[in-house]
Design an enzyme around this catalytic site. Structure first.
Site, short mmCIF file in Angstrom:
data_model
loop_
_atom_site.label_atom_id
_atom_site.label_comp_id
_atom_site.label_asym_id
_atom_site.label_seq_id
_atom_site.Cartn_x
_atom_site.Cartn_y
_atom_site.Cartn_z
N CYS A 2 37.89 -93.88 23.44
CA CYS A 2 38.29 -95.23 23.46
C CYS A 2 39.03 -95.19 25.10
O CYS A 2 39.68 -94.24 25.54
CB CYS A 2 39.38 -95.36 22.59
SG CYS A 2 38.88 -95.33 20.89
N ARG A 28 32.49 -95.30 29.46
CA ARG A 28 33.31 -94.12 29.17
C ARG A 28 33.43 -94.25 27.35
O ARG A 28 33.88 -93.41 26.88
CB ARG A 28 34.73 -94.08 29.80
CG ARG A 28 34.63 -94.11 31.06
CD ARG A 28 35.94 -93.86 31.82
NE ARG A 28 36.68 -92.50 31.43
CZ ARG A 28 37.18 -91.72 32.29
NH1 ARG A 28 37.59 -92.34 33.52
NH2 ARG A 28 37.85 -90.73 31.85
N TRP A 77 35.30 -96.07 20.70
CA TRP A 77 34.48 -94.89 20.25
C TRP A 77 34.83 -94.32 18.83
O TRP A 77 36.00 -93.83 18.93
CB TRP A 77 34.13 -93.60 21.47
CG TRP A 77 33.11 -92.77 21.13
CD1 TRP A 77 31.99 -92.76 21.24
CD2 TRP A 77 33.34 -91.66 20.14
NE1 TRP A 77 31.40 -91.59 20.66
CE2 TRP A 77 32.01 -90.83 20.27
CE3 TRP A 77 34.46 -90.89 19.61
CZ2 TRP A 77 32.11 -89.46 19.56
CZ3 TRP A 77 34.28 -89.80 19.19
CH2 TRP A 77 32.99 -89.07 19.02
N ASN A 103 44.20 -94.92 22.46
CA ASN A 103 43.23 -94.13 22.88
C ASN A 103 43.80 -92.65 22.12
O ASN A 103 44.78 -92.19 22.68
CB ASN A 103 42.93 -93.95 24.35
CG ASN A 103 42.12 -92.61 24.77
OD1 ASN A 103 41.22 -92.30 23.83
ND2 ASN A 103 42.13 -92.27 26.08
N GLY A 104 43.09 -92.20 21.35
CA GLY A 104 43.60 -90.86 20.89
C GLY A 104 43.43 -90.80 19.32
O GLY A 104 42.64 -91.61 18.67
N GLU A 481 20.00 -76.76 28.93
CA GLU A 481 20.46 -77.98 29.59
C GLU A 481 19.36 -78.98 29.36
O GLU A 481 19.60 -80.15 29.00
CB GLU A 481 20.67 -77.94 31.03
CG GLU A 481 21.18 -79.09 31.84
CD GLU A 481 22.43 -79.72 31.31
OE1 GLU A 481 22.79 -79.01 30.37
OE2 GLU A 481 22.49 -80.68 31.77
N LYS A 485 19.75 -82.77 27.27
CA LYS A 485 19.26 -83.83 27.98
C LYS A 485 18.38 -84.72 26.90
O LYS A 485 18.46 -85.72 26.81
CB LYS A 485 18.90 -83.72 29.21
CG LYS A 485 19.85 -83.28 30.21
CD LYS A 485 20.73 -84.35 30.63
CE LYS A 485 21.87 -84.06 31.52
NZ LYS A 485 23.10 -83.28 30.75
N GLU A 488 20.37 -85.87 23.91
CA GLU A 488 21.26 -86.81 24.23
C GLU A 488 20.59 -88.38 24.50
O GLU A 488 21.12 -89.37 24.16
CB GLU A 488 21.99 -86.52 25.34
CG GLU A 488 23.03 -87.29 25.86
CD GLU A 488 23.61 -86.55 27.12
OE1 GLU A 488 23.22 -85.61 27.65
OE2 GLU A 488 24.99 -86.56 27.11
N HIS A 504 10.31 -63.58 16.55
CA HIS A 504 11.23 -63.04 15.72
C HIS A 504 11.33 -64.23 14.70
O HIS A 504 12.54 -63.84 14.03
CB HIS A 504 12.44 -62.73 16.47
CG HIS A 504 12.16 -61.39 17.25
ND1 HIS A 504 11.77 -60.26 16.79
CD2 HIS A 504 12.06 -61.26 18.66
CE1 HIS A 504 11.44 -59.42 17.95
NE2 HIS A 504 11.74 -59.89 19.11
N LYS A 602 31.49 -91.00 27.76
CA LYS A 602 31.15 -90.23 28.81
C LYS A 602 32.39 -89.07 28.96
O LYS A 602 32.03 -88.13 29.48
CB LYS A 602 31.46 -91.10 30.26
CG LYS A 602 31.32 -90.33 31.52
CD LYS A 602 30.29 -89.81 31.61
CE LYS A 602 29.88 -89.03 33.11
NZ LYS A 602 28.53 -88.29 33.26
O1 M6R Z 1 33.71 -83.96 31.44
P1 M6R Z 1 33.14 -82.71 31.01
O2 M6R Z 1 32.25 -82.11 31.97
O3 M6R Z 1 34.25 -81.76 30.59
O4 M6R Z 1 32.38 -82.98 29.89
C1 M6R Z 1 31.78 -82.24 28.99
C2 M6R Z 1 30.64 -82.67 28.15
O5 M6R Z 1 31.36 -83.64 27.25
C3 M6R Z 1 29.51 -83.15 28.93
O6 M6R Z 1 28.72 -82.41 29.83
C4 M6R Z 1 28.10 -83.64 28.05
O7 M6R Z 1 27.67 -82.74 27.26
C5 M6R Z 1 27.36 -84.45 28.82
N1 M6R Z 1 27.20 -85.92 28.45
C6 M6R Z 1 26.13 -83.85 28.99
O8 M6R Z 1 25.15 -84.57 29.62
#
Ligand code: M6R
Length: 607
Positions: A2, A28, A77, A103-104, A481, A485, A488, A504, A602
């Site tokens: 949020c 965000r 969020w 926010n929290g 990674e 991606k 996500e 295995h 974000k």
């Molecule tokens: O801002 P940060 O790098 O600490 O965020 C960590 C993760 O939330 C962030 O890398 C997330 O996994 C990304 N959306 C991946 O693309």
């Protein structure tokens, strides 16, 4: 997560300013949004909408806001309660006089709610936030700051809270703990925001609030209290170069950020490497090199965690320092063995990720050496660490971290090279790596020219339900990674696996509908990867190969994406670009919102 935004000053401007502020913060957190505006005649309007901020704007466009001079807004969020209009902020107190955005997470909200229900308060949402405004009204003693102080003593959890009083349009007040919040000062306007970059262009200077701060903001004054005393917070001047990014000619931020990577690398090198003299420069690293570090622990989440895993590879292989890498959520609650010859590195693009921040604070409390790799100067993690390397990637708007990852990995390589100089340097190899770093921006630019070819291969596989991403050693990290991606961005299940480990158990999943991607550019593990691929092919599985342009076996592969490898240590920088484009094109062809994938935000500022 949020995000909160507030504005006070010109009649008629409040709704427009708040919506514009929310639009700048939307990347965000974006499952719903709401605003509240008030005027000097104690009129108040609250508007809420599920979905993107634009839905709120469309609804708001039907209202007349010409008298409203103060407002607060929120992008949500969801944590407590589904994505519904009733759960959108702002929330009102029982009488309708006070209104709040938050926010929290208020961890003890259900006890507080029960207590208020017993006093005949009624609730209109399922959120934890609504208790804050109801409780505020219940204990209001006529003084905002004193009541907030009492409110804070009753709440457990994380919060950035901003309140308005319908009967006093000249004041905003609130508090924060573990959630970012800044006060912004324009020529005449006053702002509150979760992110100071959303205020660039609107303000001259700003104050970053610290945990426990209680504030009051009026058009011509402000007060910040900490533990009942006036807190002397520094007013900092805005750095215009950090302004929120604009899209330019790109269709979305993700693609733009992928294409920015050659320039980002040039920025991150600047002043740190002298390619002619083969020398490295950093005051922070010069200090770290004096600490006698024997072990390193890296703490991070998501993509930043993956950059830590590549950091492990560089630090162990080059600098001969053993490294543990652990996700922040696990580190926070595990037993710790902090010692003076260990360095703790906290990695974060946003610099706000709550579990990474909390982990850092815990290590600091135990007098450990801490160091941050962060993208946002002035962020909570940068401030708490006290020593850092900035990744200089610029504002990253796409929720999927791309350019920030590449610059984080480079910071680890830089650290490893720096410590290697103090620890058994092989000068020939060192020069080879520096020469390859010099070529990296151009090598990535060349690779980006293959965008269309990568797209064509990726789209052939866009309707697969599952993928394996296979690699060995540091390329296994790239596979991890890659897999993140795809999940996500495209919402497709994928798993990263060591190609040698498949047999295995997991190879049982392979059939004609379950493709694998494998990086096999020709390094020493190339024959091992080739055997694993043969095992997959023998079971009817398809393998897409990421191979060197000069690979002589191209004709035997189902599909290939070709690239010009550099040296082994530098190839992850190239492979990651291929994976970013691969995931991007699959997601795009499936009609996903690549900048704002579903269910995500974000920065993760709640636990
Ligand atoms: O801002 P940060 O790098 O600490 O965020 C960590 C993760 O939330 C962030 O890398 C997330 O996994 C990304 N959306 C991946 O693309």
């Amino acid at each position: 997560m949020c995000w909160v935004f507030g504005y006070i000053w010109h009649p008629g401007s409040a709704a427009r300013e708040v919506i514009a502020g929310l639009q700048r913060l939307e990347y965000r957190g974006y499952d719903s949004a709401g605003l509240c505006v008030i005027d000097h005649a104690s009129n108040m309007q609250v508007i809420r909408a599920v979905g993107k901020v634009n839905n709120l704007k469309v609804k708001s466009d039907q209202h007349d806001f010409s008298t409203y001079h103060a407002g607060i807004g929120h992008t949500r969020w969801a944590t407590h309660g589904g994505v519904t209009e009733a759960n959108c902020h702002p929330h009102l107190s029982q009488s309708g006089r006070f209104v709040v955005i938050h926010n929290g997470i208020i961890e003890n909200y259900s006890e507080l709610k029960q207590e208020l229900i017993e006093k005949w308060y009624t609730f209109n949402s399922e959120t934890d936030t609504e208790v804050t405004v109801q409780l505020f009204e219940d204990i209001f003693d006529g003084d905002y700051l004193s009541t907030i102080t009492k409110l804070v003593s009753r709440m457990h959890g994380a919060y950035g809270l901003v309140f308005l009083d319908r009967d006093n349009g000249n004041t905003m007040f609130g508090t924060k703990k573990w959630s970012p919040m800044v006060l912004g000062f324009g020529k005449t306007e006053r702002y509150i925001s979760s992110d100071y970059r959303s205020l660039i262009g609107l303000i001259d200077d700003y104050i970053i609030l610290e945990d426990g701060d209680i504030f009051l903001l009026t058009p011509d004054n402000y007060q910040v209290l900490s533990e009942w005393l006036a807190a002397d917070r520094i007013r900092q001047t805005v750095d215009e170069s950090e302004k929120v990014a604009e899209l330019g000619d790109f269709p979305n931020f993700m693609l733009k950020e992928v294409f920015e990577q050659p320039r980002v690398l040039e920025d991150v090198f600047r002043g740190r490497i002298d390619f002619d003299a083969y020398s490295l420069h950093s005051h922070t690293l010069a200090h770290i090199a004096t600490l006698g570090i024997k072990r390193i622990t890296v703490v991070a989440s998501g993509t930043s965690y993956h950059s830590g895993l590549l950091g492990k590879y560089y630090l162990e292989e080059l600098a001969n320092i053993p490294v543990d890498v652990i996700v922040s959520t696990e580190f926070k609650y595990k037993k710790k063995f902090v010692s003076t010859d260990e360095l703790y590195i906290f990695v974060s693009q946003s610099g706000e990720t709550i579990d990474t921040l909390d982990s850092l604070k815990i290590v600091k409390e135990q007098w450990g050496h801490v160091f941050a790799i962060v993208n946002v100067p002035g962020s909570a993690i940068a401030r708490a660490a006290g020593q850092w390397l900035f990744t200089r990637a610029g504002t990253e708007v796409g929720v999927a971290s791309t350019k920030a990852f590449v610059s984080q990995v480079w910071c680890f390589l830089f650290l490893a090279l720096y410590l290697w100089q103090k620890n058994g340097l092989d000068y020939r190899k060192y020069r080879e790596i520096i020469d390859s770093i010099d070529k990296l921006p151009e090598a990535i630019s060349d690779l980006l020219l293959q965008n269309e070819a990568i797209k064509q291969v990726a789209e052939k596989y866009a309707h697969s339900q599952n993928f394996f991403y296979l690699g060995r050693a540091h390329e296994l990290v790239i596979a991890m990674e890659w897999s993140l991606k795809l999940k996500e961005l495209a919402y497709i299940h994928s798993e990263a696996y060591s190609s040698g480990e498949l047999k295995h158990g997991s190879i049982a999943l392979i059939d004609a509908e379950f493709p694998s991607l494998m990086v096999n550019w020709g390094g020493i593990l190339s024959p091992k990867n080739a055997s694993s691929a043969e095992e997959i092919r023998a079971r009817g599985g398809k393998v897409v190969w990421i191979i060197a342009k000069w690979d002589s076996n191209k004709h035997i592969y189902a599909d290939t994406i070709e690239f010009n490898p550099l040296i082994s240590e530098l190839n992850p920088f190239l492979e990651v670009v291929i994976l970013q484009l691969w995931a991007y094109h699959i997601a795009n062809s499936l009609g996903r919102d690549v900048d704002k994938p579903r269910n995500l935000a974000k920065s993760v500022t709640v636990e």
